[in-house]
Structures are given as C-alpha cells and as structure tokens.
Design a protein around this motif. Structure first.
Motif, mmCIF file in Angstrom:
data_model
loop_
_atom_site.group_PDB
_atom_site.id
_atom_site.type_symbol
_atom_site.label_atom_id
_atom_site.label_comp_id
_atom_site.label_asym_id
_atom_site.label_seq_id
_atom_site.Cartn_x
_atom_site.Cartn_y
_atom_site.Cartn_z
ATOM 1 N N GLY A 113 0.811 -1.214 0.000
ATOM 2 C CA GLY A 113 0.000 0.000 0.000
ATOM 3 C C GLY A 113 0.842 1.261 0.000
ATOM 4 N N VAL A 114 1.898 1.275 0.818
ATOM 5 C CA VAL A 114 2.777 2.446 0.879
ATOM 6 C C VAL A 114 3.508 2.640 -0.448
ATOM 7 N N GLN A 115 3.972 1.547 -1.036
ATOM 8 C CA GLN A 115 4.675 1.652 -2.314
ATOM 9 C C GLN A 115 3.755 2.192 -3.406
ATOM 10 N N LYS A 116 2.519 1.758 -3.403
ATOM 11 C CA LYS A 116 1.574 2.215 -4.421
ATOM 12 C C LYS A 116 1.194 3.679 -4.220
ATOM 13 N N LYS A 117 1.116 4.100 -2.948
ATOM 14 C CA LYS A 117 0.652 5.451 -2.645
ATOM 15 C C LYS A 117 1.777 6.474 -2.668
ATOM 16 N N TRP A 118 2.933 6.128 -2.070
ATOM 17 C CA TRP A 118 3.990 7.131 -1.889
ATOM 18 C C TRP A 118 5.325 6.780 -2.547
ATOM 19 N N GLY A 119 5.485 5.570 -3.048
ATOM 20 C CA GLY A 119 6.703 5.238 -3.769
ATOM 21 C C GLY A 119 7.761 4.537 -2.928
ATOM 22 N N GLN A 120 8.902 4.270 -3.572
ATOM 23 C CA GLN A 120 9.968 3.462 -2.981
ATOM 24 C C GLN A 120 10.591 4.095 -1.740
ATOM 25 N N GLN A 121 10.811 5.393 -1.771
ATOM 26 C CA GLN A 121 11.513 6.039 -0.662
ATOM 27 C C GLN A 121 10.752 5.875 0.652
ATOM 28 N N TYR A 122 9.464 6.159 0.626
ATOM 29 C CA TYR A 122 8.658 6.016 1.837
ATOM 30 C C TYR A 122 8.482 4.543 2.204
ATOM 31 N N LYS A 123 8.469 3.690 1.191
ATOM 32 C CA LYS A 123 8.319 2.256 1.449
ATOM 33 C C LYS A 123 9.447 1.744 2.341
ATOM 34 N N TRP A 124 10.682 2.111 2.033
ATOM 35 C CA TRP A 124 11.810 1.618 2.817
ATOM 36 C C TRP A 124 11.857 2.243 4.204
ATOM 37 N N ARG A 125 11.324 3.428 4.340
ATOM 38 C CA ARG A 125 11.212 4.017 5.676
ATOM 39 C C ARG A 125 10.235 3.212 6.533
ATOM 40 N N VAL A 126 9.122 2.840 5.934
ATOM 41 C CA VAL A 126 8.115 2.059 6.660
ATOM 42 C C VAL A 126 8.655 0.668 6.985
ATOM 43 N N ILE A 127 9.359 0.053 6.035
ATOM 44 C CA ILE A 127 9.947 -1.268 6.275
ATOM 45 C C ILE A 127 10.922 -1.214 7.445
ATOM 46 N N THR A 128 11.768 -0.194 7.453
ATOM 47 C CA THR A 128 12.732 -0.040 8.551
ATOM 48 C C THR A 128 12.015 0.145 9.882
ATOM 49 N N ALA A 129 10.956 0.946 9.869
ATOM 50 C CA ALA A 129 10.198 1.185 11.102
ATOM 51 C C ALA A 129 9.556 -0.107 11.606
ATOM 52 N N LEU A 130 8.980 -0.885 10.698
ATOM 53 C CA LEU A 130 8.342 -2.145 11.096
ATOM 54 C C LEU A 130 9.366 -3.135 11.652
ATOM 55 N N GLU A 131 10.521 -3.231 11.002
ATOM 56 C CA GLU A 131 11.555 -4.140 11.500
ATOM 57 C C GLU A 131 12.085 -3.676 12.857
ATOM 58 N N ALA A 132 12.163 -2.369 13.047
ATOM 59 C CA ALA A 132 12.619 -1.848 14.344
ATOM 60 C C ALA A 132 11.602 -2.163 15.439
ATOM 61 N N ILE A 133 10.322 -2.020 15.124
ATOM 62 C CA ILE A 133 9.273 -2.339 16.100
ATOM 63 C C ILE A 133 9.301 -3.824 16.441
ATOM 64 N N LYS A 134 9.452 -4.662 15.425
ATOM 65 C CA LYS A 134 9.500 -6.106 15.658
ATOM 66 C C LYS A 134 10.718 -6.488 16.496
ATOM 67 N N ALA A 135 11.853 -5.882 16.197
ATOM 68 C CA ALA A 135 13.063 -6.177 16.972
ATOM 69 C C ALA A 135 12.897 -5.739 18.423
ATOM 70 N N ALA A 136 12.337 -4.548 18.624
ATOM 71 C CA ALA A 136 12.129 -4.049 19.989
ATOM 72 C C ALA A 136 11.151 -4.945 20.746
ATOM 73 N N ARG A 248 18.934 -9.487 13.358
ATOM 74 C CA ARG A 248 19.372 -9.720 11.982
ATOM 75 C C ARG A 248 18.513 -9.015 10.926
ATOM 76 N N PRO A 249 17.167 -9.097 10.974
ATOM 77 C CA PRO A 249 16.369 -8.427 9.938
ATOM 78 C C PRO A 249 16.574 -6.912 9.904
ATOM 79 N N LEU A 250 16.664 -6.294 11.072
ATOM 80 C CA LEU A 250 16.860 -4.844 11.120
ATOM 81 C C LEU A 250 18.229 -4.466 10.553
ATOM 82 N N ILE A 251 19.252 -5.231 10.912
ATOM 83 C CA ILE A 251 20.597 -4.967 10.383
ATOM 84 C C ILE A 251 20.609 -5.129 8.863
#
Length: 367
Positions: A113-136, A248-251
């Motif tokens: 959804g993020v990739q379709k709406k806002w593109g690649q740049q925002y997509k990787w920000r969201v991916i990083t945020a999700l992986e950080a939340i999961k790691a925490a 590992r996923p966050l790194i």
C-alpha cells in the motif's frame, strides 16, 4: 457489545462451516495475483483480513473449549501450553505478542500500500520502522521470558476441531450422567458404572478398549513438564545467538538502505549473522545440562531450530543472488512446465508470484 455476543454465538454454532469458509477464501488468495489490476493488493488485503479474523475466531473457540468439562477438553499442544502460560501471567507479553502478530499478518499489505501510494523512498522508511518495532518487541519478550528462545508463532494456534464444539451440550449432559465431581478438589472422574457399561457394550473388544484407554492416559515428558520448562533459559553463547537472530532483519534492512539492494554486502552480512546465530545456539544447547535428549534442546526448541533452518531458503530469492542465479532458472522452469498438463498449474503460480518476490521485501524477509 450485543453485536459481538451475537457474533460469538453465531461462530460457535457454525464453527465447522466457518473453518471451511476461511480455508476456501485463504486458498483463493494464492491464485489471485496477476489475474487483474491491483489483484496482488486485493489478494493480500483478503489474506490479512482472514488471518486477523482467524485470531478473533480462535479466542471465541478457546473460550468455549475452556467451558467444556476437563475430561472432554482436547489436550493443548506444547507450544500452546507454553505461549498461553506467558500470556496469562504477563499483560505486557500478551500485548506485545498481539502487536507482533498483527504486524506479521499485515506487513506485506502495508508495504504494498505504501509503495503504491507514496513510492519506494517512503516504502523503505516504513519497512525499517516495522523491522525496528519487531526487533524491539522481541527483545522485550526475551527479557520477559528470562532469555528464552522466541517461538513461532508468538500466539496460540487453533488446536481444536471446531466441529466438535457443536456437541457441547451433549458432552456436558454425558459428563453429568457418567462422571462425578469431587466436592473438595473439584476434579471430575469417570464413574465405575460407566466403565462397566462401556466394557459390557463391547465384550469382544474389552481388552483392546482397556489398552486404548490406558495408552491415552500415558504421560509424555512434555505433558509432565511445567509450561515454562518446555523452553529452556538461554545464557552465554546461546543468548548471544538469540539476540543476533532477533536483530538480523533490522541490520539487513539498514545495510540494504546504505549499500543498495543489488549489493552483495547486505546479503552476505545477513547470511553470516544467521549462520553465526544458529551455530551459537546449537553449541549452547548441546552443552546445556538437561538440554533434552542428545543435548539438542527441548521439543519446542528443536522445532524452532528446524523452522529457522528452512528460513535459509529465502536467501535464494533475495537480490543479488536471485538476480544472478535463481531468476533465470525459475524462468526456465516456468517455460518448460507450461508444456506439461499438471505441472503447468504450478509453473503459472510461480510466474504470477515472481514479480512479488522481486519487488516486495516482506515476501522473502523471513522475519
């Protein structure tokens, strides 16, 4: 609230049909990708919704199972015993487990959804945020469980046949007639008259009936163990290995954002961390006193280590290994499979999913 009560009653009365509908719709999500515009997004939205709805259905079924007499309750799996014990004893554990489960079921949909709406740049920000939340969240679970291995799934699974719950009233009535409940302990036991009745109803198979009954009461080590003893505490090298697995996923995501998706450095770094984590945990389990038969850990730990071993297969679907080796071979397989009647179905599904493997991170993340 009245609506929820009515819905719970509906689910309970139609449990077997609900399970069939869930399975049918979930199967549909595997053949939707590539069929029409935005079919991938629609398929993933349906899949995520079904999974989240399934969690709610499981809570309803579990509630009704708990109301069954002890003699009629299905034996919970070791994983459910372990998970439920922590959920019942820690509100923080329960909330984090639910958060991680929701993310797990919706992360692909969120990314698409993020990739379709806002593109690649925002997509990787969201991916990083999700992986950080999961790691925490997983690091917090490690602390709450005194550094025990993180099991998968983090929530309880459905380990009861929903169709059997429709006979709740009959089961309760049967228990009243053939069982008695101790006034002091509250334990429910089979009456002698019921045993004699069962024995007389099958004279020829009396011995086999007794044998089957006794075998059903045999206690395995995992049944005797306390729920928390089903997963041992990690320390030293084992704890380091588990922390490596969690981070590992966050790194990996951070390395990809820095060096690029086509760089070999993030791929090798992630694989090295994964292998080092596995080696550390295996070495610790082998040397841990009472670590299970053969020094390889408890049953749940063995199952989790096997699951993590299978996760290594995702590396053949990640760039740049995928672009260099796997992509061409998959293409050749699909081309050759298209000429064969039954295998062509498999080849068609693989071809439809190829664009998703190439563009959606969470499809092959293994996190």
């Amino acid at each position: 609230m009245d609506f929820l009560k009515k819905y719970e009653s509906f689910i309970f009365k139609n449990a077997s049909q609900i399970s069939s509908i869930e399975s049918t719709l979930r199967s549909l999500t595997y053949i939707l990708p590539g069929r029409f515009d935005d079919a991938d997004l629609a398929s993933e939205a349906l899949f995520s919704t079904l999974n989240l709805l399934g969690i709610y259905h499981d809570t309803i079924l579990t509630k009704h199972v708990a109301s069954l007499p002890a003699t009629h309750r299905p034996t919970p799996s070791p994983l459910n015993r372990y998970t439920r014990d922590w959920q019942n004893s820690s509100l923080t554990y329960r909330r984090i487990a639910m958060l991680l489960t929701v993310i797990q079921y919706t992360e692909v949909l969120i990314e698409m959804g993020v990739q379709k709406k806002w593109g690649q740049q925002y997509k990787w920000r969201v991916i990083t945020a999700l992986e950080a939340i999961k790691a925490a969240g997983r690091l917090t679970l490690l602390r709450l469980t005194n550094q025990r291995m993180i099991m998968h799934p983090i929530h309880t699974e459905r380990d009861v046949d929903p169709s059997t719950l429709a006979d709740l009233a009959e089961a309760q009535q049967s228990v009243k007639e053939s069982h008695w409940t101790g006034t002091r302990t509250g334990s429910t036991r089979l009456q002698l008259s019921a045993v004699q009745k069962n024995n007389s109803s099958g004279k020829a198979g009396g011995k086999s009936d007794v044998t089957e009954f006794l075998l059903s009461k045999v206690l395995t080590p995992d049944v005797v163990r306390k729920p928390r003893d089903l997963v041992g505490i990690l320390s030293g090298l084992g704890a380091i290995g588990e922390y490596m697995f969690v981070l590992r996923p966050l790194i990996y995501v951070l390395a990809m954002r820095k060096y690029g998706q086509k760089s070999w450095y993030p791929w090798f770094l992630s694989l090295a961390i994964e292998l080092a984590s596995r080696a550390s945990i295996k070495q610790y389990l082998a040397s841990r006193p009472g670590g299970g038969r053969g020094g390889s850990g408890t049953l749940l730990e063995k199952d989790e280590m096997k699951r993590r071993l299978w996760l290594l297969l995702y590396y053949v679907l990640r760039s740049p290994f995928y672009d260099r080796f796997t992509k061409e071979r998959l293409h050749n397989f699909c081309e050759s499979a298209s000429k064969k009647p039954l295998i062509s179905l498999v080849g068609g599904i693989v071809r439809d999913y190829q664009p998703l493997w190439e563009s959606v991170y969470f499809y092959t993340a293994g996190s």
